[in-house]
Design a protein around this motif. Structure first.
Motif, short mmCIF file in Angstrom:
data_model
loop_
_atom_site.label_atom_id
_atom_site.label_comp_id
_atom_site.label_asym_id
_atom_site.label_seq_id
_atom_site.Cartn_x
_atom_site.Cartn_y
_atom_site.Cartn_z
N TYR A 71 -1.60 1.09 14.25
CA TYR A 71 -1.01 0.97 12.92
C TYR A 71 0.51 0.95 13.01
CZ TYR A 71 -5.66 2.16 11.15
OH TYR A 71 -7.00 2.16 10.88
N HIS A 72 1.13 0.10 12.19
CA HIS A 72 2.59 0.06 12.08
C HIS A 72 2.98 0.72 10.75
CE1 HIS A 72 1.90 -2.96 15.17
NE2 HIS A 72 3.17 -2.78 15.53
N TYR A 159 1.48 -3.44 7.18
CA TYR A 159 2.20 -2.17 7.34
C TYR A 159 1.58 -1.09 6.46
CZ TYR A 159 5.97 -4.83 9.56
OH TYR A 159 6.71 -5.63 10.40
N ILE A 160 1.76 0.16 6.88
CA ILE A 160 1.53 1.34 6.05
C ILE A 160 2.90 1.89 5.70
CG2 ILE A 160 0.60 3.69 6.02
CD1 ILE A 160 -1.48 2.76 8.08
N VAL A 161 3.10 2.30 4.45
CA VAL A 161 4.40 2.82 4.01
C VAL A 161 4.32 4.34 3.95
CG1 VAL A 161 6.11 2.84 2.17
CG2 VAL A 161 4.89 0.74 2.69
N ALA A 162 5.22 5.01 4.68
CA ALA A 162 5.28 6.47 4.70
C ALA A 162 6.47 6.90 3.86
CB ALA A 162 5.43 6.97 6.13
N THR A 163 6.20 7.53 2.71
CA THR A 163 7.27 7.95 1.81
C THR A 163 6.80 9.13 0.96
OG1 THR A 163 8.79 7.23 0.06
CG2 THR A 163 6.58 6.31 0.02
N PRO A 179 -1.54 0.74 2.16
CA PRO A 179 -1.74 2.19 2.10
C PRO A 179 -0.41 2.94 2.06
CG PRO A 179 -3.00 1.20 3.89
CD PRO A 179 -2.02 0.17 3.42
N ILE A 180 -0.44 4.16 1.51
CA ILE A 180 0.74 5.01 1.39
C ILE A 180 0.47 6.32 2.12
CG2 ILE A 180 2.32 6.15 -0.20
CD1 ILE A 180 1.33 4.15 -2.35
#
Length: 207
Positions: A71-72, A159-163, A179-180
């Protein structure tokens, strides 16, 4: 045979068209003259072409076929700060959440924001410069990371967004299939990726 009694109607008013109504010819002539003076056509609104965004080829209904290990994960500025506050190693905690290899990605905008924050966030900047992180180059003007992340995610659905930012999460939720990742109870949790171990349970309301 008696004569039928006719009831008088009170308050009856003859219907009249508004003198400013555009159906009248004189009003149409005035509008045409005004638009000719501005250099625009009166029928520009009716002839305007609607722009409909093209759906990504990676989407199968709501399921994103482009997502898969490794996963990126695009990391936001505040996600790094909150990870340090909760004493979480980004790469290890991501793998504990997804049970797969994860590659954290840092955009130029996020790096610029961390550099602008000054010496208070020097540890976060040192974490972002980790060689395990993948650097994503930005070609746009300015250093506002939220717009950059949303635009990149709409172009590439891999991409998966990490926030932990509420406004960015609200904007990402409007993009289907992305996804978040966020922090809850001192660990990472993922939203909109039901196959993941750390994903929150979805309650079904069936009988």
């Amino acid at each position: 045979m008696g004569k039928a009694k006719k009831t008088r109607k009170f308050g009856e008013v003859k219907r009249m068209i508004n003198p400013r109504d555009m159906r009248l010819k004189q009003n149409q002539k005035k509008a045409a003259a005004a638009s000719a003076a501005d250099g625009t056509s009166a029928n520009d609104d009716s002839q305007a072409v609607r722009h409909v965004e093209r759906e990504s080829s990676a989407m199968f209904f709501r399921y994103n076929t482009a997502l898969g290990p490794p996963y990126h994960v695009i990391v936001d500025t505040n996600f790094i700060n909150f990870s340090l506050q909760n004493k979480l190693d980004l790469t290890q905690a991501m793998m504990d959440c997804l049970y797969a290899k994860c590659t954290p990605c840092i955009t130029d905008c996020v790096m610029a924001e961390l550099e602008k924050l000054g010496p208070k966030y020097r540890i976060a900047l040192r974490v972002a410069r980790d060689p395990r992180f993948q650097r994503l180059a930005c070609s746009h003007k300015g250093t506002y990371a939220d717009d950059c992340i949303v635009h990149r995610v709409m172009q590439h659905r891999c991409y998966i967004v990490a926030t932990c930012d509420r406004d960015l999460k609200r904007r990402i939720r409007k993009v289907p299939g992305v996804p978040i990742m966020f922090i809850t109870n001192h660990k990472y949790t993922i939203e909109r990726l039901p196959d993941a171990y750390g994903a929150p349970k979805q309650v079904s309301h069936g009988k």
